[in-house]
Design a protein around this motif. Structure first.
Motif, PDB file in Angstrom:
ATOM      1  N   LEU A  21      11.214 -13.820   9.399  1.00 16.64           N
ATOM      2  CA  LEU A  21      10.204 -12.427   8.809  1.00 16.64           C
ATOM      3  C   LEU A  21      10.082 -13.007   8.015  1.00 16.64           C
ATOM      4  CD1 LEU A  21      12.281  -9.017   9.110  1.00 16.64           C
ATOM      5  CD2 LEU A  21      10.548 -10.095  10.508  1.00 16.64           C
ATOM      6  N   VAL A  22       9.871 -13.329   6.542  1.00 17.89           N
ATOM      7  CA  VAL A  22       8.745 -14.254   5.573  1.00 17.89           C
ATOM      8  C   VAL A  22       7.810 -15.293   5.981  1.00 17.89           C
ATOM      9  CG1 VAL A  22       8.868 -15.950   3.357  1.00 17.89           C
ATOM     10  CG2 VAL A  22      10.737 -13.971   3.506  1.00 17.89           C
ATOM     11  N   PRO A  23       8.215 -15.661   6.788  1.00 20.13           N
ATOM     12  CA  PRO A  23       6.773 -17.103   7.288  1.00 20.13           C
ATOM     13  C   PRO A  23       6.041 -16.085   8.622  1.00 20.13           C
ATOM     14  CG  PRO A  23       8.888 -18.311   7.737  1.00 20.13           C
ATOM     15  CD  PRO A  23       9.584 -16.466   7.385  1.00 20.13           C
ATOM     16  N   LEU A  24       7.237 -15.008   9.008  1.00 21.68           N
ATOM     17  CA  LEU A  24       6.288 -14.379  10.057  1.00 21.68           C
ATOM     18  C   LEU A  24       5.011 -13.460   8.425  1.00 21.68           C
ATOM     19  CD1 LEU A  24       5.133 -13.255  12.673  1.00 21.68           C
ATOM     20  CD2 LEU A  24       7.507 -11.550  12.615  1.00 21.68           C
ATOM     21  N   ALA A  25       5.400 -12.926   7.964  1.00 19.54           N
ATOM     22  CA  ALA A  25       5.167 -12.100   7.046  1.00 19.54           C
ATOM     23  C   ALA A  25       3.311 -12.243   6.108  1.00 19.54           C
ATOM     24  CB  ALA A  25       5.631 -11.183   5.717  1.00 19.54           C
ATOM     25  N   LEU A  26       4.314 -13.980   5.775  1.00 22.38           N
ATOM     26  CA  LEU A  26       2.582 -14.964   5.037  1.00 22.38           C
ATOM     27  C   LEU A  26       2.001 -15.579   6.457  1.00 22.38           C
ATOM     28  CD1 LEU A  26       4.783 -17.963   3.224  1.00 22.38           C
ATOM     29  CD2 LEU A  26       3.431 -15.754   2.239  1.00 22.38           C
ATOM     30  N   LEU A  27       1.878 -15.634   7.187  1.00 23.68           N
ATOM     31  CA  LEU A  27       1.158 -15.766   8.946  1.00 23.68           C
ATOM     32  C   LEU A  27       0.461 -14.514   8.887  1.00 23.68           C
ATOM     33  CD1 LEU A  27       0.378 -16.799  10.863  1.00 23.68           C
ATOM     34  CD2 LEU A  27       2.161 -16.246  12.758  1.00 23.68           C
ATOM     35  N   VAL A  28       1.026 -13.401   8.555  1.00 24.07           N
ATOM     36  CA  VAL A  28      -0.220 -11.684   9.212  1.00 24.07           C
ATOM     37  C   VAL A  28      -1.128 -11.828   7.177  1.00 24.07           C
ATOM     38  CG1 VAL A  28      -0.101  -9.092   8.973  1.00 24.07           C
ATOM     39  CG2 VAL A  28       1.539 -10.309   9.803  1.00 24.07           C
ATOM     40  N   ARG A  29      -0.214 -12.403   6.104  1.00 23.46           N
ATOM     41  CA  ARG A  29      -1.685 -12.292   5.444  1.00 23.46           C
ATOM     42  C   ARG A  29      -2.869 -13.240   5.599  1.00 23.46           C
ATOM     43  NH1 ARG A  29      -0.070 -12.867  -1.033  1.00 23.46           N
ATOM     44  NH2 ARG A  29      -2.191 -12.681  -1.458  1.00 23.46           N
ATOM     45  N   ASP A 129     -10.747  -8.187  -3.092  1.00 19.01           N
ATOM     46  CA  ASP A 129      -8.695  -8.152  -2.333  1.00 19.01           C
ATOM     47  C   ASP A 129      -8.131  -6.521  -1.853  1.00 19.01           C
ATOM     48  OD1 ASP A 129      -8.541  -8.984  -5.646  1.00 19.01           O
ATOM     49  OD2 ASP A 129      -9.151 -10.631  -4.624  1.00 19.01           O
ATOM     50  N   ALA A 130      -9.187  -6.032  -1.572  1.00 15.96           N
ATOM     51  CA  ALA A 130      -7.807  -4.741  -0.907  1.00 15.96           C
ATOM     52  C   ALA A 130      -8.526  -5.446   0.691  1.00 15.96           C
ATOM     53  CB  ALA A 130      -8.619  -3.427  -0.862  1.00 15.96           C
ATOM     54  N   ARG A 131     -10.458  -5.745   1.125  1.00 15.30           N
ATOM     55  CA  ARG A 131     -10.257  -6.108   1.905  1.00 15.30           C
ATOM     56  C   ARG A 131      -9.973  -7.626   2.623  1.00 15.30           C
ATOM     57  NH1 ARG A 131     -15.282  -3.653   4.548  1.00 15.30           N
ATOM     58  NH2 ARG A 131     -16.532  -2.598   3.508  1.00 15.30           N
ATOM     59  N   LEU A 132      -9.800  -8.252   2.019  1.00 13.64           N
ATOM     60  CA  LEU A 132      -9.154  -9.538   2.305  1.00 13.64           C
ATOM     61  C   LEU A 132      -7.709  -9.078   2.659  1.00 13.64           C
ATOM     62  CD1 LEU A 132     -10.139 -11.909  -0.619  1.00 13.64           C
ATOM     63  CD2 LEU A 132     -10.681 -12.187   2.294  1.00 13.64           C
ATOM     64  N   THR A 133      -7.647  -8.345   2.415  1.00 17.89           N
ATOM     65  CA  THR A 133      -5.338  -8.055   2.691  1.00 17.89           C
ATOM     66  C   THR A 133      -5.413  -5.926   3.694  1.00 17.89           C
ATOM     67  OG1 THR A 133      -5.182  -7.152   0.630  1.00 17.89           O
ATOM     68  CG2 THR A 133      -4.956  -9.143   1.366  1.00 17.89           C
ATOM     69  N   ARG A 134      -6.612  -5.626   4.216  1.00 15.91           N
ATOM     70  CA  ARG A 134      -6.081  -5.027   4.731  1.00 15.91           C
ATOM     71  C   ARG A 134      -5.589  -4.382   6.186  1.00 15.91           C
ATOM     72  NH1 ARG A 134     -12.170  -3.095   6.761  1.00 15.91           N
ATOM     73  NH2 ARG A 134     -11.854  -4.805   8.213  1.00 15.91           N
ATOM     74  N   GLY A 135      -4.305  -3.609   6.066  1.00 19.92           N
ATOM     75  CA  GLY A 135      -3.582  -3.731   7.032  1.00 19.92           C
ATOM     76  C   GLY A 135      -2.132  -4.786   6.678  1.00 19.92           C
ATOM     77  N   VAL A 136      -2.689  -5.691   5.888  1.00 21.22           N
ATOM     78  CA  VAL A 136      -1.434  -6.393   5.488  1.00 21.22           C
ATOM     79  C   VAL A 136      -0.198  -5.625   5.043  1.00 21.22           C
ATOM     80  CG1 VAL A 136       0.014  -8.229   4.617  1.00 21.22           C
ATOM     81  CG2 VAL A 136      -2.272  -8.324   5.622  1.00 21.22           C
ATOM     82  N   THR A 137      -0.452  -4.602   4.305  1.00 21.91           N
ATOM     83  CA  THR A 137       0.886  -4.281   3.807  1.00 21.91           C
ATOM     84  C   THR A 137       1.306  -2.811   5.298  1.00 21.91           C
ATOM     85  OG1 THR A 137      -0.413  -3.648   1.432  1.00 21.91           O
ATOM     86  CG2 THR A 137       1.418  -2.358   1.587  1.00 21.91           C
ATOM     87  N   GLN A 138       0.850  -2.390   5.724  1.00 19.30           N
ATOM     88  CA  GLN A 138       1.650  -1.233   6.326  1.00 19.30           C
ATOM     89  C   GLN A 138       1.959  -2.604   7.168  1.00 19.30           C
ATOM     90  OE1 GLN A 138      -1.291  -1.724   5.527  1.00 19.30           O
ATOM     91  NE2 GLN A 138      -1.842   0.890   5.335  1.00 19.30           N
ATOM     92  N   VAL A 139       2.083  -3.750   8.219  1.00 17.21           N
ATOM     93  CA  VAL A 139       2.052  -4.609   8.752  1.00 17.21           C
ATOM     94  C   VAL A 139       4.097  -5.501   8.665  1.00 17.21           C
ATOM     95  CG1 VAL A 139       2.147  -7.174   9.791  1.00 17.21           C
ATOM     96  CG2 VAL A 139       0.358  -5.656   9.705  1.00 17.21           C
ATOM     97  N   ILE A 141       4.944  -3.551   6.309  1.00 15.39           N
ATOM     98  CA  ILE A 141       6.184  -2.487   5.989  1.00 15.39           C
ATOM     99  C   ILE A 141       7.128  -2.231   7.339  1.00 15.39           C
ATOM    100  CG2 ILE A 141       7.108  -0.170   5.746  1.00 15.39           C
ATOM    101  CD1 ILE A 141       4.294   0.190   4.385  1.00 15.39           C
ATOM    102  N   GLY A 142       6.399  -2.631   8.344  1.00 20.93           N
ATOM    103  CA  GLY A 142       6.613  -2.561   9.683  1.00 20.93           C
ATOM    104  C   GLY A 142       7.713  -4.031   9.396  1.00 20.93           C
ATOM    105  N   LEU A 143       7.776  -5.129   9.418  1.00 17.73           N
ATOM    106  CA  LEU A 143       8.820  -5.808   9.611  1.00 17.73           C
ATOM    107  C   LEU A 143      10.214  -5.614   8.606  1.00 17.73           C
ATOM    108  CD1 LEU A 143       5.996  -9.038   9.324  1.00 17.73           C
ATOM    109  CD2 LEU A 143       7.448  -8.039  10.950  1.00 17.73           C
ATOM    110  N   GLY A 144       9.389  -5.057   7.819  1.00 13.81           N
ATOM    111  CA  GLY A 144      10.870  -4.654   6.514  1.00 13.81           C
ATOM    112  C   GLY A 144      11.329  -3.790   7.374  1.00 13.81           C
ATOM    113  N   ALA A 145      11.050  -2.639   7.649  1.00 11.55           N
ATOM    114  CA  ALA A 145      11.827  -1.548   8.409  1.00 11.55           C
ATOM    115  C   ALA A 145      12.446  -2.155   9.925  1.00 11.55           C
ATOM    116  CB  ALA A 145      10.698  -0.376   9.331  1.00 11.55           C
ATOM    117  N   LEU A 146      11.604  -3.049  10.557  1.00 15.97           N
ATOM    118  CA  LEU A 146      12.456  -3.849  11.917  1.00 15.97           C
ATOM    119  C   LEU A 146      13.802  -4.904  10.885  1.00 15.97           C
ATOM    120  CD1 LEU A 146      12.373  -4.659  14.663  1.00 15.97           C
ATOM    121  CD2 LEU A 146      10.596  -6.713  14.068  1.00 15.97           C
TER     122      LEU A 146
END
Length: 419
Positions: A21-29, A129-139, A141-146
């Motif tokens: 999940l850590v590499p996947l989270a970095l890839l999402v960002r 920065d908000a536009r650069l990381t838009r939607g990343v936080t939600q993803v 959170i989803g990965l953490g819940a998974l």
């Protein structure tokens, strides 16, 4: 153990999920930033196309309608669009090189527009920065819940597996405690993994072996009385003829024989944990026949002794073989009338030695009196069983038949000592 297994599964699952999940989270960002930059670059390119074709007022309207803050630096120093400082990156772009630069609070996309009236114009699109990381936080959170859900599922599966392993082990422990408490009927139902299943089978086999050993010990205790009867019979007969010191000495010899028999029983119990014993069958048989010859003379019995030239080593202890010969000769004296002859023959055979004891008496009262406690002649029925168990304990055998004189014949096969 169950808790440790569950913790092991939880730790293993957590490590695997972190590695994934850590590499996947970095890839999402990274993908989110790349998409935002691509979108801004496309918007900058569209405004750059309009720089040379539109007047300043129309260009101002175009920048205001853009989705991102857009600033156009015209060659004459005029600035159209959102206010922005003329940074070093803008100066670099004004030389005809499009660049992307990181600035406090975000990133600016600079596109050089060559051919504009008066020189090179620069189109600047600012990404915060908000536009650069838009939607990343939600993803994330989803990965953490998974990840948490998968860890919980792993713990649940690990607990089920641990219970499947622990249950048969606890059953084995209960059975072992029952056996230790003296309940020899306790048995387990082998289940669980193959290794635990094998332990269950081994425990049941051990319980069967313990039961067999205890039964054998009880039989040995029963044999004690029969082993004592032979020297006591001799002692009783000698007591009838007391009258001089010589007779007293003979009685003492009988008592010594009784003591040797008791000692033999004790030694036999002690030898159970040791390896297989051996002895010279010719020497032991000759000694026991010599002992019984005195009683045979008193009763007027003719006997023959045919011993093969020795030594004849057999896989039986000397005391056990002596008890076997005593049991067979004791049966002759107990179950045939006085004056009946008998013979003892010891000969070499393939793989061992044959001991044959026969008489000229009435023969066996039953077809196969080899069941323990059954003799058909009013005795304890232990004599033949002692001889049979002595032979079988060493891997030999015992067979019954009829002698040439019409009486009983007992043949005992004693295996030779293995190399």
């Amino acid at each position: 153990m169950r808790r440790w297994l569950v913790l092991l599964v939880a730790a293993t699952t957590s490590l695997v999920l972190i590695a994934l999940l850590v590499p996947l989270a970095l890839l999402v960002r990274t993908v989110a930033e790349s998409g935002a930059v691509s979108e801004a670059e496309a918007e900058a390119d569209s405004v750059a196309v309009a720089v040379g074709a539109l007047d300043v007022e129309t260009l101002q309207l175009t920048t205001e309608r853009a989705a991102h803050p857009v600033t156009v630096f015209l060659p004459g120093g005029q600035v159209v669009g959102a206010p922005a400082p003329r940074s070093a990156a803008v100066e670099l772009a004004a030389r005809g090189r499009s660049v992307t630069a990181a600035v406090p609070g975000g990133r600016e996309i600079l596109v050089a527009v060559q051919g504009a009236p008066g020189g090179t114009a620069v189109v600047r699109v600012f990404l915060d920065d908000a536009r650069l990381t838009r939607g990343v936080t939600q993803v994330w959170i989803g990965l953490g819940a998974l990840g948490l859900a998968l860890v919980g599922l792993g713990i649940l599966v690990g607990d089920r597996l641990a219970r499947a392993v622990i249950r048969p082990i606890m059953s084995l422990a209960k059975v072992s405690h029952r056996l230790a408490a003296g309940d020899l009927s306790a048995r387990t139902v082998p289940e669980g993994p193959p290794e635990v299943h094998a332990v269950g089978l081994a425990l049941n086999h051990l319980a069967e072996r313990i039961t067999g050993l205890l039964a054998e010990e009880r039989e040995n205790v029963a044999d004690l009385s029969h082993r004592l009867r032979t020297p006591l019979t001799g002692l009783r007969l000698e007591a009838e003829s007391l009258g001089d010191p010589e007779e007293a000495a003979r009685i003492e010899a009988r008592v010594d024989a009784l003591e040797r028999a008791v000692t033999a029983v004790i030694n036999e119990a002690r030898r159970r944990a040791q390896g297989r014993a051996e002895c010279d069958a010719a020497a032991v048989t000759g000694a026991r026949v010599a002992f019984w010859s005195v009683l045979a003379e008193d009763q007027g019995r003719d006997f023959t002794l045919d011993l093969a030239s020795g030594p004849l080593p057999v896989a039986v202890a000397a005391d056990d073989l002596a008890a076997c010969v005593d049991a067979l000769l004791g049966n002759v004296f107990a179950h045939t009338p006085e004056g009946v002859s008998f013979s003892v023959r010891l000969e070499s055979a393939e793989g061992g030695t044959l001991l044959t004891v026969s008489d000229a008496g009435p023969g066996f009262a039953t077809p196969a009196p080899l069941e323990r406690g059954e003799s058909g002649a009013g005795s304890t029925g232990l004599g033949l069983d002692i001889a049979r168990r002595t032979a079988e304990s060493a891997g030999g055998s015992l067979s019954l038949g009829t002698s040439p004189q019409g009486g009983a014949s007992v043949v005992v096969f004693l295996p030779a000592v293995s190399a």
